[in-house]
Design a protein around this motif. Sequence first.
Motif, PDB file in Angstrom:
ATOM      1  N   GLU A 185       8.442  -2.729  23.963  1.00 48.04           N
ATOM      2  CA  GLU A 185       7.700  -3.697  24.104  1.00 48.04           C
ATOM      3  C   GLU A 185       8.411  -4.969  24.379  1.00 48.04           C
ATOM      4  OE1 GLU A 185       6.624  -3.895  19.833  1.00 48.04           O
ATOM      5  OE2 GLU A 185       4.647  -2.795  20.351  1.00 48.04           O
ATOM      6  N   TYR A 186       9.714  -5.412  23.965  1.00 49.77           N
ATOM      7  CA  TYR A 186      10.581  -6.375  24.566  1.00 49.77           C
ATOM      8  C   TYR A 186      10.773  -6.349  26.180  1.00 49.77           C
ATOM      9  CZ  TYR A 186      14.817  -8.883  25.941  1.00 49.77           C
ATOM     10  OH  TYR A 186      15.667  -9.777  26.470  1.00 49.77           O
ATOM     11  N   THR A 197       9.654  -1.101  19.664  1.00 51.13           N
ATOM     12  CA  THR A 197      10.184  -2.404  19.701  1.00 51.13           C
ATOM     13  C   THR A 197      11.126  -2.658  21.023  1.00 51.13           C
ATOM     14  OG1 THR A 197      10.002  -2.426  17.217  1.00 51.13           O
ATOM     15  CG2 THR A 197      11.269  -4.455  18.287  1.00 51.13           C
ATOM     16  N   SER A 244      15.320   1.022   8.327  1.00 54.19           N
ATOM     17  CA  SER A 244      14.431  -0.125   9.113  1.00 54.19           C
ATOM     18  C   SER A 244      13.456  -0.477   8.256  1.00 54.19           C
ATOM     19  CB  SER A 244      13.963   0.564  10.585  1.00 54.19           C
ATOM     20  OG  SER A 244      13.008   1.633  10.154  1.00 54.19           O
ATOM     21  N   ASP A 261      10.093  -0.930   8.609  1.00 53.52           N
ATOM     22  CA  ASP A 261       9.023  -0.009   8.646  1.00 53.52           C
ATOM     23  C   ASP A 261       9.124   1.138   7.395  1.00 53.52           C
ATOM     24  OD1 ASP A 261      10.161   2.026   9.812  1.00 53.52           O
ATOM     25  OD2 ASP A 261      10.283   0.873  11.762  1.00 53.52           O
ATOM     26  N   ALA A 298      11.898   1.591  16.203  1.00 48.53           N
ATOM     27  CA  ALA A 298      12.888   0.762  16.862  1.00 48.53           C
ATOM     28  C   ALA A 298      12.859   1.084  18.410  1.00 48.53           C
ATOM     29  CB  ALA A 298      14.269   1.157  16.440  1.00 48.53           C
TER      30      ALA A 298
END
Length: 185
Positions: A137-138, A134, A64, A66, A131
């Motif tokens: 958060e979505y 993320t 990823s 990050d 991941a």
Amino acid sequence: MAKAVFHKHQRVFVRPVGTWALIEQVKPQWVKDVEEPVRIYYDCGLGRDFTAADLAAEQVEDHSPDGWRVLRARNKWQTETECAHHPFPGTYPVVVTDEQNWGGWRVPGAEYDRDPHKVEFQARLIEQAPALLTLAEYWADLPASNPDLPQDLLGFCRHAGDIVRSIRATADEPMVLDRRESPAA
């Protein structure tokens, strides 16, 4: 008959020596009247030739952005035969959370030996944590753009929001726990 597993100039981990090296030469061992080599040896510039069983290829995986990734560190306290029941004998996982291969998560050898499958699972989970954040958060932001969501989906989104707030909390903010466990819910 033998087939070459590695190629010239490939970076490999040389297990008997415990170091990384480049293969300088692939050396097939031929026998008269046989069309293919019987054995393949690899010269890594370390003073002797090695077989494919002595070498391990560098695992290049898509990481990823990050940069969190699982690396394999050599087990210095046990031989491969002593830890043959491990998922990856002779190594243990190290989760690196920095681009410079510094920082991250490691586990003591005794703890890894007690339950290697659990530790391997933890390493994969930690590697995927950015991941998963993320994704949470979505889901937490979804009700703002879709106010007509079903009630059960709204509860899921609120729970995702609680998780994101608890992860992003600072030392002077109280952590928000799961709404299902709080008395106000």
